[in-house]
Write a protein that holds these residues in place. Structure first.
Motif: not given
Length: 270
Positions: A17, A21, A26, A35-36
């Motif tokens: 993740r 991201a 990100g 984002a994650s």
């Protein structure tokens, strides 16, 4: 980083993740967390692991980016591993990707005649013994293991071998056709032709090719007409005088035609 290490690392959801991201843009810790969807306590160890393995790199103070060089190196290592495995499974480059471990995994299209012939010849010479004869059931049974890859079923493969001239079928018995190299191919100045003749002239003709079966499906049409032509001349219907197409009924092999100056009258017989 090896392909195995890469796979193991990304089998863990948290590093995966975080990496996604960053890959999606990100760069700062705040952007990566947003984002994650991870908490800082979980994201921080994953970021450290990705930096140590070289999958992430510093992109300036407080910013991260994907390390494309590391990804390219892992991909190159995986590709090399696949190539080495393919060579180990099938040393013959002509059969690589087509035959694996005694199984036909892919059959070349008819347009690639040379590759198709090579594969069919390999299957036949591996499955059958020169000089031996087999009934249809035994031929199908011997071909069935080759079809485990799903490229073709055993019955279809049997027909392909016969149509390709690799197996000979005679009165329900099958035998391997072993080429002796005496048929001249395209690389020989002695290359000839084989075909079917009508009225003493070649009509349906193809060039000779070693280890190749040829079948002719003949559906000729016969015409009556007036004109002055030499044998072998190709003529079209639109330049014939009073053309009439003969249509032989089943069983008829002869015809008696009469022209009365305007029309044809044809009587057919056996």
């Amino acid at each position: 980083m090896t392909p195995e290490e890469f796979t193991l690392l990304f089998s863990e959801p948290t590093p995966r993740r975080v990496f996604c991201a960053v890959d999606l843009g990100g760069a700062t810790p705040t952007e990566i967390l947003a984002a994650s969807g991870l908490e800082a306590s979980k994201a921080a160890p994953a970021i450290g692991k990705l930096l140590r393995t070289g999958l992430l790199r510093s992109d300036g103070p407080g910013r991260l980016a994907v390390n494309e060089e590391t990804l390219a190196a892992v991909a190159a290592a995986a590709t090399l591993r696949q190539e080495e495995q393919a060579v180990a499974e099938q040393p013959d480059p002509q059969l690589r990707g087509l035959v694996r471990g005694g199984v036909l995994v892919h059959l070349p299209e008819e347009e690639d005649a040379d590759a198709r012939r090579t594969v069919l010849r390999h299957v036949a010479e591996t499955a059958f013994v020169p000089g031996d004869e087999y009934d249809e059931r035994h031929v199908t049974d011997r071909l069935r293991p080759w079809c485990a890859g799903g490229a073709v079923d055993a019955v279809h493969l049997r027909r392909l071998l016969v149509d390709g001239g690799v197996l000979r079928r005679d009165s329900g018995r099958y035998a391997l056709v072993t080429p002796d190299g005496s048929v001249p191919g395209p690389d020989s100045s002695d290359q000839g032709s084989v075909g079917i003749g009508m009225s003493g002239a070649g009509t349906f003709v193809v060039s000779t090719q070693p280890d190749t079966g040829v079948q002719f499906e003949i559906t000729p049409t016969y015409w009556l007409a007036f004109g002055s032509y030499e044998a072998g001349t190709v003529v079209s219907e639109d330049i014939l005088t009073r053309p009439y197409q003969l249509q032989f009924p089943d069983g008829a092999t002869k015809a008696v035609a009469t022209f009365d100056g305007k029309n044809w009258t044809v009587e057919y017989g056996g």
